[in-house]
Design a protein around this motif. Structure first.
Motif, short mmCIF file in Angstrom:
data_model
loop_
_atom_site.label_atom_id
_atom_site.label_comp_id
_atom_site.label_asym_id
_atom_site.label_seq_id
_atom_site.Cartn_x
_atom_site.Cartn_y
_atom_site.Cartn_z
N GLU A 1 -7.88 -4.19 6.29
CA GLU A 1 -7.46 -5.23 7.23
C GLU A 1 -8.54 -6.30 7.38
O GLU A 1 -8.30 -7.34 7.98
CB GLU A 1 -7.07 -4.63 8.60
N GLU B 1 -3.37 -12.38 5.13
CA GLU B 1 -3.59 -11.18 4.33
C GLU B 1 -4.16 -10.06 5.18
O GLU B 1 -3.84 -8.89 5.00
CB GLU B 1 -4.52 -11.49 3.14
N SER B 2 -5.01 -10.45 6.10
CA SER B 2 -5.59 -9.45 6.98
C SER B 2 -4.51 -8.79 7.83
O SER B 2 -4.45 -7.56 7.96
CB SER B 2 -6.64 -10.14 7.87
N ARG C 1 0.81 -1.22 0.00
CA ARG C 1 0.00 0.00 0.00
C ARG C 1 0.84 1.27 0.00
O ARG C 1 0.56 2.21 -0.74
CB ARG C 1 -0.86 -0.03 1.26
N GLY D 1 -5.32 -7.47 0.96
CA GLY D 1 -5.45 -6.35 1.90
C GLY D 1 -4.19 -5.50 1.98
O GLY D 1 -4.26 -4.27 2.04
N ALA D 2 -3.03 -6.14 1.95
CA ALA D 2 -1.78 -5.41 2.16
C ALA D 2 -1.50 -4.41 1.06
O ALA D 2 -0.74 -3.46 1.25
CB ALA D 2 -0.62 -6.39 2.29
N GLU E 1 -1.24 -8.70 7.30
CA GLU E 1 -0.28 -7.95 6.48
C GLU E 1 -0.79 -6.54 6.20
O GLU E 1 -0.01 -5.63 5.94
CB GLU E 1 -0.04 -8.66 5.14
N ALA E 2 -2.10 -6.39 6.19
CA ALA E 2 -2.68 -5.09 5.86
C ALA E 2 -2.66 -4.13 7.03
O ALA E 2 -3.00 -2.96 6.88
CB ALA E 2 -4.12 -5.29 5.36
#
Lengths: 350, 350, 350, 350
Positions: free
Chosen positions: C305, D52-53, C278, C311-312, D55-56
C-alpha cells in the motif's frame, strides 16, 4: 484447399493424408519442397468435413481453405448490386437510405413524435425496438406486441416503413405481420435457428454484425438466410468489440468497403452503436456516406435524457435534422458515384 | 453510481443532473473539487435506467456503476458454493467432475464407443451434440431428435449423465426430456429468450461464455436463468476471441479464479475449444485443475480423423485415458484444497 | 509459400506470377482446380520479399507462408531445452525458478527488505525496476543508476541474482554491469534496435511478450537477439490486451504450452501483470507450474500500500511466503515430469 | 478520484483509506449509501501514486480517476487547433495535407520517381523509411544514412518536405538533420526514452498510434513529447489490432473524431497500414476526409510489385493520381467546414 505437412513427415504419412482426401472425392497435387511437402486439393466435395478430418491427422501442420465458404451472397455469384424495395424505397440502389428512430418503443406519444420528426428530416424507415435484448434481466425488455402495434400506427401516420428486431424463431411470423424489415441483433447474428426461419419468411432482413464476428462470419450468416430461401438481406456494420473504451464499440468502417468487394448485398452503417456517443454520430455518418454505405440506421429520440435505453447515443430531433442537412452534399457526391458505376456497367455489353 | 461532470459544468447544469437522479428515487452527495464536480448517488432504484438517462445529459463526463448488476449469482448473495447433483454426481462439491465425448453425435456406433471409452477413463458425464450450431449452412447440422435418442441409449448402457446443447427456446422441453444438463453454446450466451425459457425449466444448465463476452456479461446471463427460477447454473470458460492465431481461442484461465471470487456457481473449463489443438488439451487441463475449476468438458472421439466436426481438437480414447491418469495427482491436490476450504467454513460458527 | 489466384485469373496473369516467383529463385508447382488456381512455391530465397512482391500483383487472392519465419529459436533447430545458468541457478533445467521483488526499486530499505524476504521464501532471482517505463510523464520514472547500485547491494547481501529492465540500446552496457539478466519490457518487445544491441551483449535476456504481440512475433523478437549473437533468451508470458476488464490483462496461459512445442527456449509466467490483482496471483501461479512453465516472475513488496507503482498486484512478504509454500506440491509434480522427460531423451540413442 | 469500498468494509477500514489519501495531500468527501461507501477525493497531488496506493488496500473495491491524466495536449489547455508549419505547408490549418511515398527508400531512382509522382498529384510531404522496423531480423532493415541522403536529394528536386522514421533516441539528432518531421512508428509509441529525446528536439513529430494502444495512451505519449519541450506533435491513426483478418488492421476512424474532441493537436490518417490492401485505400481516404482528419499519409510506390516492403498496400503513381482527383470534392467540403469553424471562433470575442 492446401495442406502443409510437418517438417519430418514420412512418405507413408503423406500417402495417408492423400488417401483421406481422395475418400472425400477430391483430387490431389502435391508439391515437394526441400523442407516440406504441400498438398493441393481440388475438385468438389464437402470441404469443411474434409478439412476437419485432415486437420485431425498427425504430421499435418495446417490446412488452408482457398475457395470462399459462401456462394449465394458472393460477388462472384452476382455482379450487380442486390436492390431491395421496401415500401417504395429502394435499398441498394441510387438512393442513400436513412433509417432512424428510438432504441425502444416506449409509448404512443414517444414513437409518434419520433416518427414525425425523422420523417420530416428525410428518413424513409422508422426503427424502434418492441422486443429488446438487454444484458440485465432487470432492465426494460420492451413493450412486445403492444410495441409492434404502436409501430404500425406510426407507419400509418407517416408513411415510413418499419424495421424492428425479432429475437427468436418463434416470433418471426408475428413480427413479420407488423414490420417491413426484420432486424437480427448483433447478439443473434449466429442464432442459426432464427436465421433459418428468416430464410423461410419472405420479408427483407437487416442482419447486424456480431460484436466479435468476422466479416466472413457475417457473410456466412447471410448465406444461411439466402440458402433457406430469402435473398433480401441487408448487412449492417455496427462496431466491433475491442480494447478501446473511449467509444462503446470500434466502428470497423473499412468493413463496408470490404463487403462491397465481397458481396452484392446492400450494406448500411449504424453510427449510434458503433460510437455510443451522440457527439460522434454525425462525424461517423459523414464517413459512412463517403465510404459508400447504402444507408444509415441512427438512434433518434424526442427526449434522449428520458430514454429508457441508449439515451447517451441518441440524437434529439433537432440534432438529427441538423445532421441530415449537413449530410446532403456528401449524399450528392455518393449519388454521382453510383451513377458513374451504373453507366460503367451499362456500357459493358452483356 | 458516481457521476463526473465536465470541466466547465455550471451550477445550473449540476443541479439539473441532481434533480434527474432524485426523480429516480436516489439520494445525492456531491464532491466539489477545484477542477471538477463528482456526484455520488446512493439508494435503491432502477440503476440502469437512471444511468442511461444521466449519461444522455449534456455536461456529464461519465457515469460509473459501483454496485454489481447481478444479485442471485453473486458471492454476496450466498457464501458457500452452489452444488448441483446430476445423476449421482455432485458438481461444485468435493469431486472434480469430467464431462467428455464427441463434438457431434454421428452414429450409434460412434457414440457408444465414445461413451464406453470415456466412462472407463473416469468421466461421469457424456457430452455430444444433437443440435449443432455451425458457421456454414452447408455443414452437418446434427442428428437432432435422433441424436438425442442415441444419447439416451448411451446413458442406459454406461450410466453416464448426458449434457447436450439446446439451440432455441422452442426445443427446451424436448431436449430436457433426454438430457441431464442443458448446454447453452457460446454463440447463444446472450440469447435472452432462450435463457428465460431455461429459467422456467427445472434442469441444470451449462452456460458457456460467449466468444467476446466479459465475465460480468456471463454472470448477467446466469442471472437471467436464476431470476427466472432456475438456480442450477454451471458456468463454462471456453476461450475468448483475440488476435492470437496459434490457438483457436485464447483460454482466459484467470476467469475461473475471478469467477470463484465473484460467484458461488460452479465453473468448469473447456480445454478443447479454448485451444483448438489436441496436443495442447492435456496441458491446459492440468492448469484448469490447479487453478480450481470444478471440472472439465473435453472433446473425445473414437476416431478423430473421421469426426464430422472438431476432429483437430478431439482426443482419441487412448489419449483421453492417458490424460485422465496424468491428472490424478493434480486432482488429489485439488481435493485436499477443497477439504481445507470446507473445514475452514465449518469452523466458523453460524 | 502457397499463392491462390482470384477466380477469373487468366493464363497470362498466372504466368506473370510464376515468372515473378522464379525471379526470386524459387520453383513453382501449380494446382489447377475447376474454379481456382493455386501455386505452390518451393526452394530457398528471400521469402518475405517474394511474398510481399506477389501479394502486390493483381489477380492474386492471397499468399500463405508455410515455413516458420524463425530458425535459431525453433524446436526444429534444437531438440532439447536451452538451459541458462545464472548465478548458480539453472533456468530451463530441472529446477522451477522463481524471480520476485518489487515493481520499482524505491529505497535501500525497501529493496533490502524485499530481497531478504523473497530469498527466505525460496526465490532465486530478485526483480526490481531502476528504469521504469510509465504511461504518464508525470509518474515516477525510476531511480536509474542509483537503483542499479541498490540492486547490487541487495545481491551482495542475499546472494540473489538480479533481473532488471533496460529501456534503450544506449543503456545496455550500463545495465549489464549490474544485472545478471536484462529484461525487455512488453512495450519494447519490438524495439528492434534494442534487441540487436542485446544480441551483441553476452548477458541473458528476459523477453516479455508485447501487450498485443502474437506468439510468432514473440519468437521473431527472440530470433533477433539470437541472430545477433546471444542465444540466452528467456521468454515471458505476461498477459495480453483484450476486451476483458475484470483483470488488467488476459493471461494467455496456453501460450506457455504452445511455446514449449515451438521453441527450445525457457518460458516463464508473470502472474502479477497478467492479472493486475493480488488475490488472483497465487491461483494463476499454480496453473503456471501445472502447465509447465520454467518459472515465475512475481511482484512482491514489503508494503504494497506504500508502493510507488503496481501496489494492487503486489504480494506482501507474508503472502508471498504462503504462496511459495502452497506451490511446493505442484513444483514436485513439475519436477517428476521433467525427470520423466529427461529419461525419455536419454533413452534415445544419439 | 472516487474510491468505492467493498460491501462489508468496516468503519476502521474506511478511516484507514481516508488517512492514506490525506497523506498524499488530498481532501476527502465520503458518500455513505445503504450498501456501500464511496469516497470522493479532491485537491492537487500525485494522482497516480495515490491511486495505486489505495488500490492496494484491502476492502477497496475499485478506484476511478475522474480528471484526465494529460494536460498540455488537452482541449481544455488550448481551445483552438495547434497549427504546425512544415516547409511552407500548414498542418492543422485550412489545408488538407497529404503525405505520400514508398514504405522504404530503396534506391535513388525509386525515391526520385516516387517523389516526382506524388508531388505532381498534389502531395506536400514525402514519406519514405530509411530505418525500417521489421518483424524479422532477416528482412531488409533500410538504407539508413544513405536513405536519409536520398530523401534530401528528393526534397531538393521536388520541394517536398520529408517525414521519416527514427527508431532510437540515439538517432534523433541524425534524422533531424535530414527530416522535416520525425516519425515515431506504431511499435515505438511507448518507447518513452525516444519520446523524451524528441521532446528536447525542435522538429515536429508524427506520432503513430500503437497497434493496441488506447486513445488515452496515445495522448499520454504525446504529453511526454510536449512535457519535455516540443509542442509540435501530429497524431496518426493507423489501425488497431483486432480479430478481423480480411484487413491487416482495423481502422479506428472514430478515433479521429474523438481525438478532435479531446485534443488540439492535428490528427492524420494512414489508410495504407489501416487496411493493408491497395483496393481499400481510396475508400478509407474519402472517409478520412469526411470525418475531419487534418491529412493523410499514404504508401505510394512507382512499382508496387517490385517493392521490398508493403507492396500489397501501396498505390502506384497512376492510382495515387486518380485517388487525389477523386478526393477533391471531399476536400472542398472539408475546407468549407474548416472555414465555418474559423468564423465561429473569430466571432467569439477574446
Amino acid at each position: 484447399m492446401i495442406i502443409s505437412m510437418k517438417l519430418h513427415a514420412t512418405r507413408e504419412e503423406i500417402d495417408q493424408v492423400t488417401r483421406q482426401v481422395q475418400e472425400f472425392g477430391y483430387k490431389v497435387h502435391s508439391s515437394e519442397g526441400e523442407e516440406r511437402v504441400g498438398i493441393g486439393v481440388v475438385g468438389v466435395g464437402d470441404v469443411t468435413a474434409c478439412m476437419e478430418s485432415v486437420e485431425a491427422m498427425p504430421q499435418v501442420e495446417n490446412v488452408v481453405r482457398i475457395s470462399a465458404p459462401y456462394k449465394f451472397v458472393s460477388r462472384e455469384f452476382r455482379a450487380g448490386r442486390t436492390q431491395i424495395r421496401v415500401n417504395g424505397t429502394l435499398i441498394g440502389g441510387d438512393e442513400f437510405v436513412v433509417m432512424a428512430g428510438p432504441c425502444s418503443v416506449e409509448s404512443e406519444k414517444q414513437i409518434m413524435q419520433a416518427a414525425e420528426g425523422v420523417a420530416r428530416a428525410g428518413a424513409k424507415i422508422l426503427r424502434g425496438g418492441a422486443f429488446k435484448p438487454r444484458t440485465s434481466p432487470y432492465d426494460f425488455q420492451g413493450l412486445e406486441t403492444e410495441g409492434l402495434k404502436l409501430l404500425r400506427k406510426a407507419k400509418a401516420a407517416t408513411g415510413l416503413a418499419i424495421v424492428t428486431e425479432v429475437m427468436t424463431d418463434r416470433d418471426v411470423n408475428l413480427v413479420a405481420e407488423y414490420a417491413d424489415i426484420l432486424q437480427v441483433g448483433a447478439r443473434n447474428m449466429q442464432n442459426f435457428v432464427l436465421l433459418k426461419e428468416l430464410g423461410k419468411c419472405g420479408r427483407p432482413v437487416l442482419l447486424k454484425r456480431g460484436l466479435s464476428s468476422t466479416i466472413k462470419e457475417l457473410l456466412m450468416s447471410a448465406e444461411y438466410i439466402t440458402a433457406h430461401g430469402n435473398a433480401n438481406v441487408i448487412l449492417c456494420e455496427r462496431g466491433i468489440r475491442t480494447f478501446e473504451t473511449v467509444t462503446r464499440n470500434t466502428a470497423d468502417i473499412v468493413a463496408v468497403a470490404a463487403l462491397n468487394e465481397l458481396t452484392h448485398l446492400p450494406v448500411i452503417l449504424d453510427p449510434s452503436h458503433a460510437t455510443g456517443k451522440r457527439s460522434l454520430v454525425p462525424a461517423l455518418s459523414r464517413a459512412g456516406v463517403a465510404i459508400g454505405a447504402d444507408g444509415l440506421i441512427v438512434e433518434v429520440h424526442p427526449a434522449p435524457e428520458k430514454a429508457i435505453s441508449d439515451g447517451a447515443q441518441s440524437l434529439d430531433l433537432v440534432q438529427f435534422q441538423k445532421m441530415m442537412e449537413e449530410l446532403k452534399p456528401y449524399v450528392r457526391l455518393w449519388q454521382e458515384s453510383r451513377m458513374a458505376e451504373n453507366e460503367k456497367r451499362v456500357a459493358v455489353p452483356a
